[in-house]
Motif scaffolding. Structure first.
Motif, PDB file in Angstrom:
ATOM      1  N   THR A  42       0.881  -1.267   0.004  1.00  0.00           N
ATOM      2  CA  THR A  42      -0.057  -0.030  -0.111  1.00  0.00           C
ATOM      3  C   THR A  42       0.801   1.329   0.004  1.00  0.00           C
ATOM      4  O   THR A  42       2.368   1.073   0.354  1.00  0.00           O
ATOM      5  N   ASN A  43       0.238   2.486  -0.257  1.00  0.00           N
ATOM      6  CA  ASN A  43       1.351   3.714  -0.290  1.00  0.00           C
ATOM      7  C   ASN A  43       0.450   4.697   0.543  1.00  0.00           C
ATOM      8  O   ASN A  43      -0.571   4.801   0.793  1.00  0.00           O
ATOM      9  N   LEU A  44       1.750   5.462   1.116  1.00  0.00           N
ATOM     10  CA  LEU A  44       1.274   6.515   2.154  1.00  0.00           C
ATOM     11  C   LEU A  44       1.943   7.875   1.480  1.00  0.00           C
ATOM     12  O   LEU A  44       3.165   7.942   1.272  1.00  0.00           O
ATOM     13  N   TYR A  45       1.156   8.786   1.075  1.00  0.00           N
ATOM     14  CA  TYR A  45       1.445   9.961   0.501  1.00  0.00           C
ATOM     15  C   TYR A  45       1.601  11.076   1.361  1.00  0.00           C
ATOM     16  O   TYR A  45       0.305  11.305   2.146  1.00  0.00           O
ATOM     17  N   LYS A  50       3.665  13.124  -2.293  1.00  0.00           N
ATOM     18  CA  LYS A  50       5.056  12.693  -2.494  1.00  0.00           C
ATOM     19  C   LYS A  50       4.825  11.293  -1.549  1.00  0.00           C
ATOM     20  O   LYS A  50       4.289  11.277  -0.495  1.00  0.00           O
ATOM     21  N   LEU A  51       5.574  10.134  -2.112  1.00  0.00           N
ATOM     22  CA  LEU A  51       5.440   8.798  -1.504  1.00  0.00           C
ATOM     23  C   LEU A  51       6.061   8.860  -0.117  1.00  0.00           C
ATOM     24  O   LEU A  51       7.283   9.454  -0.227  1.00  0.00           O
ATOM     25  N   ILE A  52       5.675   8.730   1.003  1.00  0.00           N
ATOM     26  CA  ILE A  52       6.453   8.558   2.178  1.00  0.00           C
ATOM     27  C   ILE A  52       6.767   7.283   2.462  1.00  0.00           C
ATOM     28  O   ILE A  52       7.938   7.107   2.968  1.00  0.00           O
ATOM     29  N   CYS A  53       6.082   6.104   2.329  1.00  0.00           N
ATOM     30  CA  CYS A  53       6.431   5.073   2.906  1.00  0.00           C
ATOM     31  C   CYS A  53       5.091   3.958   2.335  1.00  0.00           C
ATOM     32  O   CYS A  53       4.226   4.297   1.656  1.00  0.00           O
ATOM     33  N   GLY A  63       4.562  -4.065   4.985  1.00  0.00           N
ATOM     34  CA  GLY A  63       4.935  -3.036   4.366  1.00  0.00           C
ATOM     35  C   GLY A  63       6.457  -2.989   4.338  1.00  0.00           C
ATOM     36  O   GLY A  63       7.396  -3.790   4.364  1.00  0.00           O
ATOM     37  N   ASP A  64       7.143  -1.437   4.075  1.00  0.00           N
ATOM     38  CA  ASP A  64       8.740  -1.529   4.081  1.00  0.00           C
ATOM     39  C   ASP A  64       9.437  -1.150   5.352  1.00  0.00           C
ATOM     40  O   ASP A  64      10.506  -1.049   5.358  1.00  0.00           O
ATOM     41  N   GLY A  65       8.578  -0.957   6.450  1.00  0.00           N
ATOM     42  CA  GLY A  65       9.210  -1.007   7.687  1.00  0.00           C
ATOM     43  C   GLY A  65       9.529   0.443   7.818  1.00  0.00           C
ATOM     44  O   GLY A  65       9.709   1.059   8.871  1.00  0.00           O
ATOM     45  N   ASN A  66       9.165   1.347   6.917  1.00  0.00           N
ATOM     46  CA  ASN A  66       9.470   2.769   7.353  1.00  0.00           C
ATOM     47  C   ASN A  66       8.507   3.706   7.830  1.00  0.00           C
ATOM     48  O   ASN A  66       8.589   4.767   8.287  1.00  0.00           O
ATOM     49  N   CYS A  67       7.546   3.089   7.985  1.00  0.00           N
ATOM     50  CA  CYS A  67       6.319   3.655   9.011  1.00  0.00           C
ATOM     51  C   CYS A  67       5.516   2.506   9.547  1.00  0.00           C
ATOM     52  O   CYS A  67       4.207   2.690   9.464  1.00  0.00           O
TER      53      CYS A  67
END
Length: 86
Positions: A42-45, A50-53, A63-67
């Motif tokens: 999923t995407n968080l903007y 702008k893509l955050i994580c 997810g990618d672990g960045n949030c």
């Protein structure tokens, strides 16, 4: 977000339908975009698009672990858009 919505409408309809939600996260307005299916991020903007994580999804579902705290700390959920195609 308008450009992202237009891009979704230009593509083949997804199942489940793509949704975009607005939340407050870390004192900012953010937009969460669902993924169409299985093992996709999923995407968080941010407010400017702008893509955050990637808060969840992917092979692990985490997810990618960045949030990693997004689901725990998000507030003020509001559905902004859902693909209307049947």
């Amino acid at each position: 977000m308008r450009a992202k919505i237009d891009a979704h409408l230009a593509e083949k309809k997804q199942n489940p339908p793509i949704q975009i939600f607005r939340y407050r996260y870390k004192d900012a307005v953010v937009y969460y975009e669902t993924s169409p299916c299985c093992d996709q991020f999923t995407n968080l903007y941010d407010q400017k698009g702008k893509l955050i994580c990637h808060p969840d999804g992917g092979f692990t579902g985490r997810g990618d672990g960045n949030c990693a705290d997004f689901n725990k700390n998000k507030t003020e959920e509001k559905l902004v858009w859902q693909d209307p195609r049947q």
